[in-house]
Design a protein around this motif. Structure first.
Motif, PDB file in Angstrom:
ATOM      1  N   HIS A 144      22.878  -7.313 -20.891  1.00 26.89           N
ATOM      2  CA  HIS A 144      23.099  -8.039 -19.604  1.00 26.89           C
ATOM      3  C   HIS A 144      23.056  -7.377 -18.586  1.00 26.89           C
ATOM      4  O   HIS A 144      22.437  -7.862 -17.380  1.00 26.89           O
ATOM      5  CB  HIS A 144      24.574  -9.039 -19.761  1.00 26.89           C
ATOM      6  N   LEU A 145      23.249  -5.908 -18.554  1.00 26.32           N
ATOM      7  CA  LEU A 145      23.387  -5.121 -17.493  1.00 26.32           C
ATOM      8  C   LEU A 145      21.930  -4.812 -17.053  1.00 26.32           C
ATOM      9  O   LEU A 145      21.585  -4.864 -15.472  1.00 26.32           O
ATOM     10  CB  LEU A 145      24.206  -3.681 -17.983  1.00 26.32           C
ATOM     11  N   THR A 146      21.285  -4.609 -18.010  1.00 29.62           N
ATOM     12  CA  THR A 146      19.746  -4.237 -17.724  1.00 29.62           C
ATOM     13  C   THR A 146      19.125  -5.550 -17.215  1.00 29.62           C
ATOM     14  O   THR A 146      18.233  -5.505 -16.187  1.00 29.62           O
ATOM     15  CB  THR A 146      19.058  -4.024 -18.838  1.00 29.62           C
ATOM     16  N   VAL A 147      19.490  -6.846 -17.568  1.00 31.57           N
ATOM     17  CA  VAL A 147      18.850  -7.965 -16.894  1.00 31.57           C
ATOM     18  C   VAL A 147      19.286  -8.188 -15.651  1.00 31.57           C
ATOM     19  O   VAL A 147      18.532  -8.578 -14.680  1.00 31.57           O
ATOM     20  CB  VAL A 147      19.368  -9.373 -17.712  1.00 31.57           C
ATOM     21  N   GLY A 148      20.631  -8.198 -15.282  1.00 32.49           N
ATOM     22  CA  GLY A 148      20.979  -7.930 -13.898  1.00 32.49           C
ATOM     23  C   GLY A 148      20.309  -7.018 -13.076  1.00 32.49           C
ATOM     24  O   GLY A 148      19.951  -7.368 -11.743  1.00 32.49           O
ATOM     25  N   LEU A 149      19.816  -5.751 -13.565  1.00 34.72           N
ATOM     26  CA  LEU A 149      19.136  -5.033 -12.858  1.00 34.72           C
ATOM     27  C   LEU A 149      17.847  -5.617 -12.510  1.00 34.72           C
ATOM     28  O   LEU A 149      17.246  -5.159 -11.454  1.00 34.72           O
ATOM     29  CB  LEU A 149      19.123  -3.517 -13.781  1.00 34.72           C
ATOM     30  N   MET A 188      10.228  -5.376 -12.285  1.00 34.41           N
ATOM     31  CA  MET A 188      11.129  -6.229 -12.889  1.00 34.41           C
ATOM     32  C   MET A 188      10.646  -6.933 -14.249  1.00 34.41           C
ATOM     33  O   MET A 188      11.683  -6.903 -15.077  1.00 34.41           O
ATOM     34  CB  MET A 188      10.903  -7.800 -11.831  1.00 34.41           C
ATOM     35  N   HIS A 189       9.443  -6.968 -14.433  1.00 31.31           N
ATOM     36  CA  HIS A 189       8.919  -7.468 -15.991  1.00 31.31           C
ATOM     37  C   HIS A 189       9.390  -6.241 -17.121  1.00 31.31           C
ATOM     38  O   HIS A 189       9.879  -6.593 -18.061  1.00 31.31           O
ATOM     39  CB  HIS A 189       7.397  -7.517 -15.846  1.00 31.31           C
ATOM     40  N   TYR A 190       8.975  -5.102 -16.758  1.00 35.25           N
ATOM     41  CA  TYR A 190       9.254  -3.941 -17.808  1.00 35.25           C
ATOM     42  C   TYR A 190      10.663  -3.643 -17.710  1.00 35.25           C
ATOM     43  O   TYR A 190      11.276  -3.212 -18.795  1.00 35.25           O
ATOM     44  CB  TYR A 190       8.463  -2.673 -17.615  1.00 35.25           C
ATOM     45  N   THR A 191      11.471  -3.705 -16.592  1.00 39.49           N
ATOM     46  CA  THR A 191      12.799  -3.753 -16.667  1.00 39.49           C
ATOM     47  C   THR A 191      13.670  -4.584 -17.495  1.00 39.49           C
ATOM     48  O   THR A 191      14.641  -4.434 -18.429  1.00 39.49           O
ATOM     49  CB  THR A 191      13.426  -3.520 -15.522  1.00 39.49           C
ATOM     50  N   GLY A 192      12.928  -5.937 -17.472  1.00 39.99           N
ATOM     51  CA  GLY A 192      13.373  -7.141 -18.358  1.00 39.99           C
ATOM     52  C   GLY A 192      13.039  -6.916 -19.564  1.00 39.99           C
ATOM     53  O   GLY A 192      13.996  -7.170 -20.595  1.00 39.99           O
ATOM     54  N   SER A 197      16.039  -7.047 -27.292  1.00 35.00           N
ATOM     55  CA  SER A 197      15.914  -6.698 -28.646  1.00 35.00           C
ATOM     56  C   SER A 197      15.710  -8.081 -29.656  1.00 35.00           C
ATOM     57  O   SER A 197      15.977  -9.158 -29.131  1.00 35.00           O
ATOM     58  CB  SER A 197      17.415  -6.193 -28.665  1.00 35.00           C
ATOM     59  N   VAL A 198      15.094  -7.639 -30.664  1.00 32.42           N
ATOM     60  CA  VAL A 198      14.618  -8.581 -31.645  1.00 32.42           C
ATOM     61  C   VAL A 198      15.347  -8.383 -32.982  1.00 32.42           C
ATOM     62  O   VAL A 198      15.086  -7.120 -33.588  1.00 32.42           O
ATOM     63  CB  VAL A 198      13.142  -8.688 -31.931  1.00 32.42           C
ATOM     64  N   GLN A 199      16.029  -9.480 -33.177  1.00 29.92           N
ATOM     65  CA  GLN A 199      16.580  -9.515 -34.765  1.00 29.92           C
ATOM     66  C   GLN A 199      15.714 -10.276 -35.622  1.00 29.92           C
ATOM     67  O   GLN A 199      15.604 -11.440 -35.515  1.00 29.92           O
ATOM     68  CB  GLN A 199      18.041  -9.994 -34.539  1.00 29.92           C
ATOM     69  N   VAL A 200      14.816  -9.555 -36.509  1.00 30.67           N
ATOM     70  CA  VAL A 200      13.817 -10.395 -37.253  1.00 30.67           C
ATOM     71  C   VAL A 200      14.608 -11.005 -38.362  1.00 30.67           C
ATOM     72  O   VAL A 200      15.496 -10.581 -39.170  1.00 30.67           O
ATOM     73  CB  VAL A 200      12.875  -9.354 -38.062  1.00 30.67           C
ATOM     74  N   ASP A 201      14.319 -12.216 -38.539  1.00 33.17           N
ATOM     75  CA  ASP A 201      14.714 -13.091 -39.603  1.00 33.17           C
ATOM     76  C   ASP A 201      13.691 -14.419 -39.809  1.00 33.17           C
ATOM     77  O   ASP A 201      13.325 -15.149 -39.246  1.00 33.17           O
ATOM     78  CB  ASP A 201      15.961 -13.979 -38.858  1.00 33.17           C
TER      79      ASP A 201
END
Length: 276
Positions: A144-149, A188-192, A197-201
């Motif tokens: 969430h912090l990185t999304v806000g950034l 913005m794109h690369y910060t987002g 993170s991806v949890q493979v299922d």
């Protein structure tokens, strides 16, 4: 946890995506400048062209960059509905910001803040809608912090680019604002993406997705051709006052600044008061 790669094809996708973002920003900011010296329907047409150019450029930048995105051992596809929605949101929200700056001239500072905030939020909304359109066997998570950034970067840089394009006089100012906006979109794109993170299922269904090369690539090529040929058409069309190309020639003139009243020296003013 799936291993994420952001540049499977080296620097090709980041470089091309940055060029597309700069091209869309250049056409949009030049069009916004001409909108300021136009009236009636002409101003609305300029702002509409600016909105579609910037929105299409941002959207194309995102999905060109996503062609280099991969997760180890996972095949990625996209939902057509959300993908098209992300394009429409980019054009609409960016358009609100540009129309605000173009028409709300009586309060320029407030218009710039609202326009920059709306444009930056449009960039962020497009990005995260585009990410939500991904179909893969797993779950996406975000810091969430990185999304806000990332959202803060988009808003700040979009405001700075609009200010430079609409207030600094001279052709070089508008020309320099386009790379700034391109940096804003890419940062913005690369910060987002850094927040992802991806949890493979593999129990998750991937039947609703369409491969990027089958759907997004042709749509991106079409939008890129629209921006390119649109800018080419305006570049060879002369402006009425100077017969210079609209996009390749000098920037549109800004309204003249009001002259400052001359200052009266204090000594002379005091002496004038003593005389009878």
């Amino acid at each position: 946890m799936g291993a994420i790669h952001h540049a499977d094809h080296g620097w090709v996708t980041p470089a091309v995506s940055y060029f597309v973002a700069c091209l869309g920003a250049f056409v949009a900011l030049r069009s916004a400048r001409w909108a300021l010296v136009s009236k009636g329907k002409t101003r609305a047409v300029w702002l509409l062209f600016a909105s579609t150019s910037l929105g299409a450029g941002i959207w194309s930048m995102h999905f060109i960059a996503m062609l280099g995105f991969s997760v180890s051992g996972v095949q990625i596809s996209y939902q057509p509905g959300l993908t098209v929605l992300s394009l429409l949101v980019a054009v609409a929200v960016v358009g609100i910001g540009l129309f605000t700056v173009g028409y709300w001239r009586r309060r320029p500072v407030l218009a710039l803040l609202v326009g920059g905030l709306t444009t930056g939020l449009g960039v962020a909304a497009m990005h995260y809608l585009g990410m939500a359109a991904m179909v893969l066997p797993g779950r996406l998570g975000y810091d969430h912090l990185t999304v806000g950034l990332s959202i803060g970067i988009a808003v700040f840089a979009a405001t700075a680019a609009l200010w430079a394009a609409l207030n600094i006089r001279g052709t070089l100012a508008v020309l320099a604002a386009a790379p700034v906006m391109g940096v804003a979109v890419c940062a913005m794109h690369y910060t987002g993406m850094a927040a992802l993170s991806v949890q493979v299922d593999f129990s998750h269904s991937t039947q609703d997705g369409v491969m990027a090369l089958q759907f997004i690539f042709p749509l991106g090529v079409g939008l890129g051709c629209y921006v390119f040929f649109g800018s080419l058409a305006f570049a060879v069309s002369p402006s009425r006052p100077s017969s210079q190309p609209l996009l390749a020639g000098p920037a549109a003139p800004l309204p003249p600044r009001a002259p400052r009243p001359p200052r009266v020296p204090q000594q002379r003013a005091a002496g004038a008061g003593v005389r009878r």
